[in-house]
Design a protein around this motif. Structure first.
Motif, mmCIF file in Angstrom:
data_model
loop_
_atom_site.group_PDB
_atom_site.id
_atom_site.type_symbol
_atom_site.label_atom_id
_atom_site.label_comp_id
_atom_site.label_asym_id
_atom_site.label_seq_id
_atom_site.Cartn_x
_atom_site.Cartn_y
_atom_site.Cartn_z
ATOM 1 N N VAL A 8 0.851 -1.183 0.000
ATOM 2 C CA VAL A 8 0.000 0.000 0.000
ATOM 3 C C VAL A 8 0.883 1.228 0.000
ATOM 4 C CG1 VAL A 8 -1.755 1.281 1.267
ATOM 5 C CG2 VAL A 8 -1.788 -1.208 1.286
ATOM 6 N N ASP B 132 -1.880 6.611 -1.698
ATOM 7 C CA ASP B 132 -2.960 5.940 -2.398
ATOM 8 C C ASP B 132 -4.253 6.731 -2.208
ATOM 9 O OD1 ASP B 132 -5.247 4.090 -2.801
ATOM 10 O OD2 ASP B 132 -3.637 2.642 -3.178
ATOM 11 N N LEU C 17 -6.060 0.390 6.110
ATOM 12 C CA LEU C 17 -6.556 0.027 4.782
ATOM 13 C C LEU C 17 -7.976 -0.531 4.878
ATOM 14 C CD1 LEU C 17 -5.878 -0.127 1.809
ATOM 15 C CD2 LEU C 17 -5.006 -2.432 2.202
#
Length: 85
Positions: A7, A11, A49
């Motif tokens: 990740v 992002d 996440l």
């Protein structure tokens, strides 16, 4: 076999749906880099996440419901515009 999830801290999923968590991860990553690790793995990245993904899904669901309500409203109140055979 094994899997790994990568990740990026910039992002869009994290930035848009969990900005405070993304900033916290950035601070933790900087701390890990100063310590010599350079990587941050484990509980916090997964939690952030999952939180961002759940929030994005929840908002998308609310948007879909709003579209359905608007369709129902237009059928109910604009039904006179249909041609009757």
């Amino acid at each position: 076999g094994t899997t790994a999830t990568f990740v990026s801290l910039d992002d869009e999923l994290l930035i848009r749906y969990a900005p405070r968590a993304a900033r916290r991860l950035m601070r933790l990553t900087a701390w890990a880099a100063r310590r010599g690790d350079g990587e941050l793995a484990g509980f916090w990245p997964r939690l952030c996440l999952r939180f961002a993904q759940a929030r994005a899904q929840r908002l998308a669901h609310q948007q879909r419901l709003a579209v359905l309500r608007a369709d129902d409203w237009s059928e109910q109140f604009l039904g006179f515009t249909r041609l009757n055979p």
